[in-house]
Design a protein around this motif. Structure first.
Motif, short mmCIF file in Angstrom:
data_model
loop_
_atom_site.label_atom_id
_atom_site.label_comp_id
_atom_site.label_asym_id
_atom_site.label_seq_id
_atom_site.Cartn_x
_atom_site.Cartn_y
_atom_site.Cartn_z
N GLN A 5 23.34 -36.18 -11.83
CA GLN A 5 22.75 -36.04 -10.50
C GLN A 5 21.85 -34.82 -10.47
N VAL A 6 20.74 -34.94 -9.77
CA VAL A 6 19.85 -33.81 -9.53
C VAL A 6 20.32 -33.13 -8.26
N LEU A 7 20.74 -31.88 -8.37
CA LEU A 7 21.28 -31.17 -7.23
C LEU A 7 20.23 -30.36 -6.48
N HIS A 8 19.24 -29.85 -7.17
CA HIS A 8 18.22 -29.02 -6.54
C HIS A 8 16.86 -29.39 -7.09
N GLY A 9 15.85 -29.33 -6.26
CA GLY A 9 14.49 -29.54 -6.70
C GLY A 9 14.09 -31.00 -6.71
N GLN A 10 12.87 -31.24 -7.06
CA GLN A 10 12.30 -32.58 -7.13
C GLN A 10 11.67 -32.76 -8.52
#
Length: 66
Positions: A5-10
């Motif tokens: 999972q991507v928790l921060h940012g794009q």
């Protein structure tokens, strides 16, 4: 494999592809070499080094590469 999972940012698609390629290659290497013998820590990863010879500058040479 556990979902990622991507928790921060794009992140861009290229950045995600790079991260996934690294994770998959490390998983493939680990699967090919078998299970690890244990967690690598600072205590288990290093081999003991001999003490420097006594002298006025022994402290200076104690961290030199051997």
């Amino acid at each position: 494999m556990t979902p990622i999972q991507v928790l921060h940012g794009q992140p861009t698609p290229e950045e995600l592809a790079t991260v996934l390629a690294v994770v998959q290659s490390r998983a493939a290497v680990r699967a090919a070499t078998g299970p690890a013998r244990g967690p690598a820590t600072a205590w288990t990863a290093r081999t003991p080094r001999p003490l420097p010879p006594p002298g006025p500058h022994a402290w200076r040479t104690s961290l030199w590469a051997r």
